[in-house]
Design an enzyme around this catalytic site. Sequence first.
Site, mmCIF file in Angstrom:
data_model
loop_
_atom_site.group_PDB
_atom_site.id
_atom_site.type_symbol
_atom_site.label_atom_id
_atom_site.label_comp_id
_atom_site.label_asym_id
_atom_site.label_seq_id
_atom_site.Cartn_x
_atom_site.Cartn_y
_atom_site.Cartn_z
ATOM 1 N N GLN A 5 0.192 34.731 10.675
ATOM 2 C CA GLN A 5 0.203 36.047 10.012
ATOM 3 C C GLN A 5 1.357 36.125 9.017
ATOM 4 O OE1 GLN A 5 -0.327 39.649 12.482
ATOM 5 N NE2 GLN A 5 -0.726 38.237 14.171
HETATM 6 P P1 GTP Z 1 -2.889 33.036 14.437
HETATM 7 O O1 GTP Z 1 -2.343 32.780 15.802
HETATM 8 O O2 GTP Z 1 -3.074 34.493 14.148
HETATM 9 O O3 GTP Z 1 -2.109 32.352 13.359
HETATM 10 O O4 GTP Z 1 -4.390 32.398 14.380
HETATM 11 P P2 GTP Z 1 -4.859 30.943 14.816
HETATM 12 O O5 GTP Z 1 -4.801 30.030 13.641
HETATM 13 O O6 GTP Z 1 -4.130 30.495 16.030
HETATM 14 O O7 GTP Z 1 -6.405 31.159 15.133
HETATM 15 P P3 GTP Z 1 -7.093 31.273 16.584
HETATM 16 O O8 GTP Z 1 -7.045 29.957 17.275
HETATM 17 O O9 GTP Z 1 -6.548 32.445 17.278
HETATM 18 O O10 GTP Z 1 -8.620 31.486 16.158
HETATM 19 C C1 GTP Z 1 -9.026 32.557 15.323
HETATM 20 C C2 GTP Z 1 -10.504 32.814 15.515
HETATM 21 O O11 GTP Z 1 -11.274 31.726 15.008
HETATM 22 C C3 GTP Z 1 -10.910 32.973 16.976
HETATM 23 O O12 GTP Z 1 -11.892 33.978 17.054
HETATM 24 C C4 GTP Z 1 -11.516 31.618 17.324
HETATM 25 O O13 GTP Z 1 -12.483 31.679 18.346
HETATM 26 C C5 GTP Z 1 -12.166 31.236 16.004
HETATM 27 N N1 GTP Z 1 -12.303 29.790 15.814
HETATM 28 C C6 GTP Z 1 -11.358 28.842 15.973
HETATM 29 N N2 GTP Z 1 -11.826 27.625 15.669
HETATM 30 C C7 GTP Z 1 -13.128 27.804 15.304
HETATM 31 C C8 GTP Z 1 -14.170 26.911 14.872
HETATM 32 O O14 GTP Z 1 -14.006 25.689 14.723
HETATM 33 N N3 GTP Z 1 -15.375 27.484 14.584
HETATM 34 C C9 GTP Z 1 -15.600 28.813 14.702
HETATM 35 N N4 GTP Z 1 -16.817 29.259 14.404
HETATM 36 N N5 GTP Z 1 -14.640 29.683 15.099
HETATM 37 C C10 GTP Z 1 -13.429 29.185 15.400
#
Ligand code: GTP
Length: 171
Positions: free
Chosen positions: A62
């Site tokens: 974020q």
């Molecule tokens: P921050 O902690 O806010 O920086 O986000 P992050 O990069 O850690 O992302 P996070 O792992 O929380 O995933 C964000 C969203 O994307 C979630 O709803 C996951 O389920 C979804 N997501 C993650 N990887 C994939 C993927 O390969 N395919 C799909 N369709 N959704 C995904």
Amino acid sequence: GLKKKEIHVLCLGLDNSGKTTIINKLKPANAQSQDIVPTIGFSIEKFKTSSLSFTVFDMSGQGRYRNLWEHYYKEGQAIIFVIDSSDKLRMVVAKEELETLLNHADIKHRRIPVLFFANKMDLRDSLSSVKVSQLLCLENIKDKPWHICASDGLKGEGLQEGVDWLQDQIQ
Ligand code: GTP
Ligand code: MG
């Protein structure tokens, strides 16, 4: 048994790209979380491969937390940079954050490996890893080993290829 070599990895990329989902999937099944929420600040996670023990700084992507990233650059021995390959609107933001990272004094002159995951490859409108690589101008990275894999963080597809590459770079 033999103690595995320990390595500190920074997991970076925009919010919602899938960083925490990917790191979670790399853990043993019995240690995986069932529901993943946006990371606040950062979280320290661990997983092992055949020869290495990884400590991951899973940073929040974020905007308001991105200024935390640089405090961990000195400690990082490798970088995992995650891109949501379906988020075309923010590809330029990801590119800017990557450039800022690679130009930082604590990163710039170090030959640390950078693994890119072009994540969410399961989504119908996602870009190929080749396209993501072009949009981020990865060919301009001359002073660090880098590699890009298409991935599906939910199913775990592509993750092993990426981690195998990282392990080879560190040996
Ligand atoms: P921050 O902690 O806010 O920086 O986000 P992050 O990069 O850690 O992302 P996070 O792992 O929380 O995933 C964000 C969203 O994307 C979630 O709803 C996951 O389920 C979804 N997501 C993650 N990887 C994939 C993927 O390969 N395919 C799909 N369709 N959704 C995904
Ligand atoms: Mg997260």
